[in-house]
Design a protein around this motif. Structure first.
Motif, PDB file in Angstrom:
ATOM      1  N   VAL A 125       2.665  -4.332  -8.491  1.00 16.29           N
ATOM      2  CA  VAL A 125       2.993  -4.609  -7.097  1.00 16.29           C
ATOM      3  C   VAL A 125       1.960  -3.981  -6.167  1.00 16.29           C
ATOM      4  O   VAL A 125       1.449  -2.896  -6.433  1.00 16.29           O
ATOM      5  CB  VAL A 125       4.391  -4.015  -6.760  1.00 16.29           C
ATOM      6  CG1 VAL A 125       4.805  -4.358  -5.339  1.00 16.29           C
ATOM      7  CG2 VAL A 125       5.438  -4.486  -7.758  1.00 16.29           C
ATOM      8  N   ASN A 126       1.651  -4.661  -5.087  1.00 19.56           N
ATOM      9  CA  ASN A 126       0.846  -4.064  -4.024  1.00 19.56           C
ATOM     10  C   ASN A 126       1.340  -4.641  -2.705  1.00 19.56           C
ATOM     11  O   ASN A 126       2.075  -5.634  -2.676  1.00 19.56           O
ATOM     12  CB  ASN A 126      -0.642  -4.366  -4.225  1.00 19.56           C
ATOM     13  CG  ASN A 126      -1.556  -3.445  -3.400  1.00 19.56           C
ATOM     14  OD1 ASN A 126      -1.082  -2.581  -2.642  1.00 19.56           O
ATOM     15  ND2 ASN A 126      -2.856  -3.616  -3.536  1.00 19.56           N
ATOM     16  N   GLU A 127       0.923  -4.009  -1.622  1.00 20.45           N
ATOM     17  CA  GLU A 127       1.235  -4.587  -0.322  1.00 20.45           C
ATOM     18  C   GLU A 127       0.340  -5.806  -0.120  1.00 20.45           C
ATOM     19  O   GLU A 127      -0.816  -5.815  -0.558  1.00 20.45           O
ATOM     20  CB  GLU A 127       0.982  -3.566   0.792  1.00 20.45           C
ATOM     21  CG  GLU A 127       1.350  -4.114   2.157  1.00 20.45           C
ATOM     22  CD  GLU A 127       1.536  -3.028   3.218  1.00 20.45           C
ATOM     23  OE1 GLU A 127       1.120  -1.883   2.977  1.00 20.45           O
ATOM     24  OE2 GLU A 127       2.090  -3.354   4.278  1.00 20.45           O
ATOM     25  N   ASN A 128       0.882  -6.815   0.551  1.00 25.21           N
ATOM     26  CA  ASN A 128       0.072  -8.012   0.834  1.00 25.21           C
ATOM     27  C   ASN A 128      -0.783  -7.720   2.074  1.00 25.21           C
ATOM     28  O   ASN A 128      -0.550  -8.242   3.155  1.00 25.21           O
ATOM     29  CB  ASN A 128       0.987  -9.219   1.049  1.00 25.21           C
ATOM     30  CG  ASN A 128       0.229 -10.524   0.959  1.00 25.21           C
ATOM     31  OD1 ASN A 128      -1.002 -10.528   0.997  1.00 25.21           O
ATOM     32  ND2 ASN A 128       0.943 -11.620   0.854  1.00 25.21           N
ATOM     33  N   ASP A 129      -1.790  -6.884   1.866  1.00 28.10           N
ATOM     34  CA  ASP A 129      -2.581  -6.370   2.990  1.00 28.10           C
ATOM     35  C   ASP A 129      -3.322  -7.462   3.752  1.00 28.10           C
ATOM     36  O   ASP A 129      -3.679  -7.269   4.903  1.00 28.10           O
ATOM     37  CB  ASP A 129      -3.622  -5.357   2.476  1.00 28.10           C
ATOM     38  CG  ASP A 129      -2.972  -4.086   1.963  1.00 28.10           C
ATOM     39  OD1 ASP A 129      -2.233  -3.455   2.732  1.00 28.10           O
ATOM     40  OD2 ASP A 129      -3.204  -3.735   0.793  1.00 28.10           O
ATOM     41  N   SER A 130      -3.565  -8.590   3.116  1.00 33.25           N
ATOM     42  CA  SER A 130      -4.343  -9.631   3.788  1.00 33.25           C
ATOM     43  C   SER A 130      -3.573 -10.346   4.885  1.00 33.25           C
ATOM     44  O   SER A 130      -4.160 -10.975   5.745  1.00 33.25           O
ATOM     45  CB  SER A 130      -4.827 -10.668   2.775  1.00 33.25           C
ATOM     46  OG  SER A 130      -5.686 -10.029   1.881  1.00 33.25           O
ATOM     47  N   ASP A 177       0.631   2.498   3.368  1.00 33.08           N
ATOM     48  CA  ASP A 177       0.433   3.371   2.200  1.00 33.08           C
ATOM     49  C   ASP A 177       1.351   2.896   1.086  1.00 33.08           C
ATOM     50  O   ASP A 177       2.439   2.386   1.354  1.00 33.08           O
ATOM     51  CB  ASP A 177       0.761   4.827   2.557  1.00 33.08           C
ATOM     52  CG  ASP A 177       2.226   4.984   2.874  1.00 33.08           C
ATOM     53  OD1 ASP A 177       3.005   5.173   1.926  1.00 33.08           O
ATOM     54  OD2 ASP A 177       2.613   4.894   4.049  1.00 33.08           O
ATOM     55  N   ASN A 178       0.898   3.080  -0.128  1.00 30.76           N
ATOM     56  CA  ASN A 178       1.687   2.595  -1.260  1.00 30.76           C
ATOM     57  C   ASN A 178       2.711   3.610  -1.751  1.00 30.76           C
ATOM     58  O   ASN A 178       3.480   3.308  -2.665  1.00 30.76           O
ATOM     59  CB  ASN A 178       0.764   2.178  -2.405  1.00 30.76           C
ATOM     60  CG  ASN A 178       0.245   0.751  -2.206  1.00 30.76           C
ATOM     61  OD1 ASN A 178       0.546   0.119  -1.208  1.00 30.76           O
ATOM     62  ND2 ASN A 178      -0.527   0.262  -3.164  1.00 30.76           N
ATOM     63  N   ASP A 179       2.731   4.791  -1.152  1.00 30.91           N
ATOM     64  CA  ASP A 179       3.730   5.788  -1.560  1.00 30.91           C
ATOM     65  C   ASP A 179       5.126   5.308  -1.157  1.00 30.91           C
ATOM     66  O   ASP A 179       6.042   5.237  -1.973  1.00 30.91           O
ATOM     67  CB  ASP A 179       3.430   7.138  -0.898  1.00 30.91           C
ATOM     68  CG  ASP A 179       2.071   7.675  -1.310  1.00 30.91           C
ATOM     69  OD1 ASP A 179       1.757   7.603  -2.510  1.00 30.91           O
ATOM     70  OD2 ASP A 179       1.317   8.141  -0.440  1.00 30.91           O
ATOM     71  N   GLY A 221      -7.726   6.432  -0.211  1.00 27.15           N
ATOM     72  CA  GLY A 221      -6.417   5.824   0.032  1.00 27.15           C
ATOM     73  C   GLY A 221      -5.991   6.147   1.452  1.00 27.15           C
ATOM     74  O   GLY A 221      -6.754   6.707   2.228  1.00 27.15           O
ATOM     75  N   SER A 222      -4.762   5.747   1.785  1.00 27.94           N
ATOM     76  CA  SER A 222      -4.359   6.041   3.155  1.00 27.94           C
ATOM     77  C   SER A 222      -3.108   6.899   3.194  1.00 27.94           C
ATOM     78  O   SER A 222      -2.578   7.174   4.242  1.00 27.94           O
ATOM     79  CB  SER A 222      -4.113   4.728   3.897  1.00 27.94           C
ATOM     80  OG  SER A 222      -3.132   3.997   3.205  1.00 27.94           O
ATOM     81  N   GLY A 223      -2.644   7.316   2.027  1.00 30.55           N
ATOM     82  CA  GLY A 223      -1.368   8.017   1.976  1.00 30.55           C
ATOM     83  C   GLY A 223      -1.381   9.448   2.467  1.00 30.55           C
ATOM     84  O   GLY A 223      -0.885   9.758   3.532  1.00 30.55           O
ATOM     85  N   SER A 231      -6.974  -2.297  -3.732  1.00 35.33           N
ATOM     86  CA  SER A 231      -7.590  -3.580  -3.371  1.00 35.33           C
ATOM     87  C   SER A 231      -8.592  -3.411  -2.230  1.00 35.33           C
ATOM     88  O   SER A 231      -9.677  -3.999  -2.261  1.00 35.33           O
ATOM     89  CB  SER A 231      -6.510  -4.605  -3.001  1.00 35.33           C
ATOM     90  OG  SER A 231      -5.879  -4.249  -1.800  1.00 35.33           O
ATOM     91  N   ILE A 232      -8.242  -2.601  -1.257  1.00 37.05           N
ATOM     92  CA  ILE A 232      -9.151  -2.451  -0.105  1.00 37.05           C
ATOM     93  C   ILE A 232     -10.427  -1.739  -0.550  1.00 37.05           C
ATOM     94  O   ILE A 232     -11.546  -2.173  -0.245  1.00 37.05           O
ATOM     95  CB  ILE A 232      -8.446  -1.693   1.045  1.00 37.05           C
ATOM     96  CG1 ILE A 232      -7.229  -2.500   1.520  1.00 37.05           C
ATOM     97  CG2 ILE A 232      -9.415  -1.436   2.195  1.00 37.05           C
ATOM     98  CD1 ILE A 232      -6.389  -1.836   2.591  1.00 37.05           C
ATOM     99  N   ALA A 233     -10.252  -0.664  -1.328  1.00 32.18           N
ATOM    100  CA  ALA A 233     -11.430   0.095  -1.795  1.00 32.18           C
ATOM    101  C   ALA A 233     -12.350  -0.789  -2.633  1.00 32.18           C
ATOM    102  O   ALA A 233     -13.577  -0.769  -2.463  1.00 32.18           O
ATOM    103  CB  ALA A 233     -10.963   1.313  -2.591  1.00 32.18           C
TER     104      ALA A 233
HETATM  105  N1  GLU Z   1      -2.447  -1.330  -0.337  1.00 32.39           N
HETATM  106  C1  GLU Z   1      -3.666  -0.593  -0.243  1.00 32.39           C
HETATM  107  C2  GLU Z   1      -4.684  -1.120  -1.233  1.00 32.39           C
HETATM  108  O1  GLU Z   1      -4.352  -1.712  -2.196  1.00 32.39           O
HETATM  109  C3  GLU Z   1      -3.525   0.880  -0.555  1.00 32.39           C
HETATM  110  C4  GLU Z   1      -2.602   1.651   0.318  1.00 32.39           C
HETATM  111  C5  GLU Z   1      -2.713   3.138  -0.013  1.00 32.39           C
HETATM  112  O2  GLU Z   1      -3.814   3.682   0.100  1.00 32.39           O
HETATM  113  O3  GLU Z   1      -1.713   3.746  -0.384  1.00 32.39           O
HETATM  114  O4  GLU Z   1      -5.851  -0.922  -1.080  1.00 32.39           O
END
Ligand code: GLU
Length: 376
Positions: free
Chosen positions: A143-148, A158-160, A221-223, A61-63
């Motif tokens: 599923v994703n993190e609710n980064d907002s 990180d999604n790992d 990514g950030s993992g 989502s961020i990318a």
């Molecule tokens: N939740 C972040 C996203 O969707 C990614 C986290 C990650 O890079 O693992 O952009």
């Protein structure tokens, strides 16, 4: 029950988490890699039709949002940028998953969670129940993190690790991390030509941890490998196998079954659901350093008494998670403390019978009860 390793390799595991990294989903120019994604969705749908239950943990989502908003550093320059990018990117990301799964005849569901949602037991159980219902309805959750809304202090980042936690919540049998690298290497393969792929990790020890560097190969990514090994620690501790495989090919799951190339971290024996949740908790508020006698007692399944504790650090409250460390600093257990940090500092080193005299009327005689502790 966790299924066998053979089952995992042959991909007949009942329930799996498939995590897809940002650099696989989003091209360097910020567009969704649609053709590749179709090949992945086709194999996910085929497994679904064959009876496997799958949950997708999707980054990107961020990318994606960063590109649409024209933000520098892939939207990761500041937390505010990442939050805005995620808000814009997530809507597109869910859209594409829903569309491609729908084309295969499968309904998708979006779930966004924060770290806090999985750290608080009641919310964790709630998320768990929702996942269960969705799987029962034949839906594939994405599923994703609710980064907002996640702030710096309370985010997975990180999604790992998120994938491993979701695996626990969904009582999955295994977690597959699709990555831009095909497994864990003895050294960073981008800089060291002698680096070798490790096909199987039986136990995550200091040697394994030292092989994992924090840098992500793609920078999108950030993992990076460090968070993958951390995810493996959470997953295997919860009785799930975890594999890191390459997503740099079309139909990566099928390719993996054929080639066997990747790293598998073998599952430990399953603990109770509550202990599994506890072991995987990421917000640890303090550390109790214990003596050798207490190390031995904990290994025999005893509670931690104040007498066996030599030092306490951190600003924790009763009910918070604390690490329990051996005299050499190695973390050997984790549990919910029965005392606030101030009170704990006053009673450590003392016998349980003396607690009332030191603190006034207190009913509790242990610092961490064995029912609220997991030995790592
Ligand atoms: N939740 C972040 C996203 O969707 C990614 C986290 C990650 O890079 O693992 O952009």
């Amino acid at each position: 029950m966790s299924e066998s390793l053979t089952g995992f390799r042959a991909n007949v595991c009942g329930r799996i988490i498939v995590k897809v990294g940002s650099s696989l989903l989003v091209s360097k120019d910020g567009e969704v890699r649609r053709d590749w994604l179709k090949t992945l969705v086709a194999e996910i749908a085929a497994r679904h039709r064959a009876g496997q239950r799958l949950i997708i943990v999707s980054s990107g989502s961020i990318a994606l949002g960063a590109r649409r908003l024209g933000l520098a550093k892939g939207g990761r320059a500041t937390l505010e940028d990442a939050q805005a990018a995620a808000a814009v990117g997530q809507i597109a990301l869910s859209g594409i998953w829903a569309e491609l799964l729908q084309a295969e005849g499968v309904a998708a569901a979006q779930i966004l969670v924060t770290l806090d949602d999985l750290e608080h037991r009641r919310r964790y159980l709630n998320a768990s129940a929702t996942l269960e219902r969705l799987l029962g309805l034949g839906v594939i959750p994405v599923v994703n993190e609710n980064d907002s809304v996640a702030t710096e202090e309370i985010r997975f980042g990180d999604n790992d690790r998120l994938a491993a936690r979701i695996g626990q919540a969904a009582q999955a049998d295994a977690v597959v991390l699709l990555s831009d690298i095909d497994g864990l290497y003895t050294a960073n393969p981008h800089v060291d030509p002698a680096a070798e792929l490790i096909p199987m990790v039986e136990r995550i020890n200091a040697r394994i941890t030292s092989m994992a560097t924090a840098e992500s190969a793609s920078g999108m990514g950030s993992g990076g490998m460090a968070s993958k090994v951390e995810a493996a620690r959470i997953a295997t501790g919860a009785g799930m196998h975890l594999s890191i495989i390459s997503g740099r090919v079309d139909a990566p799951l099928t390719r993996w079954v054929q080639s066997g190339r990747g790293t598998i971290f073998r599952a430990d024996k399953r603990k109770t659901a509550r202990k599994t949740w506890l072991a995987g908790r990421l917000t640890v508020r303090g550390t109790l350093v214990v003596d050798e006698g207490a190390v031995a007692a904990l290994a025999r399944g005893r509670s931690l008494l104040p007498a066996g504790v030599k030092g306490s650090s951190g600003d924790y409250r009763r009910g918070d998670v604390v690490n329990i460390a051996a005299p050499d600093g190695a973390v050997i257990a984790r549990g919910l403390t029965e005392f606030d940090a101030d009170d704990a500092a006053r009673i450590i080193g003392h016998r349980s019978e003396d607690i009332a005299a030191i603190l006034g009327e207190v009913q509790r005689s242990v610092l961490v009860h064995r029912d609220h502790m997991v030995v790592l």
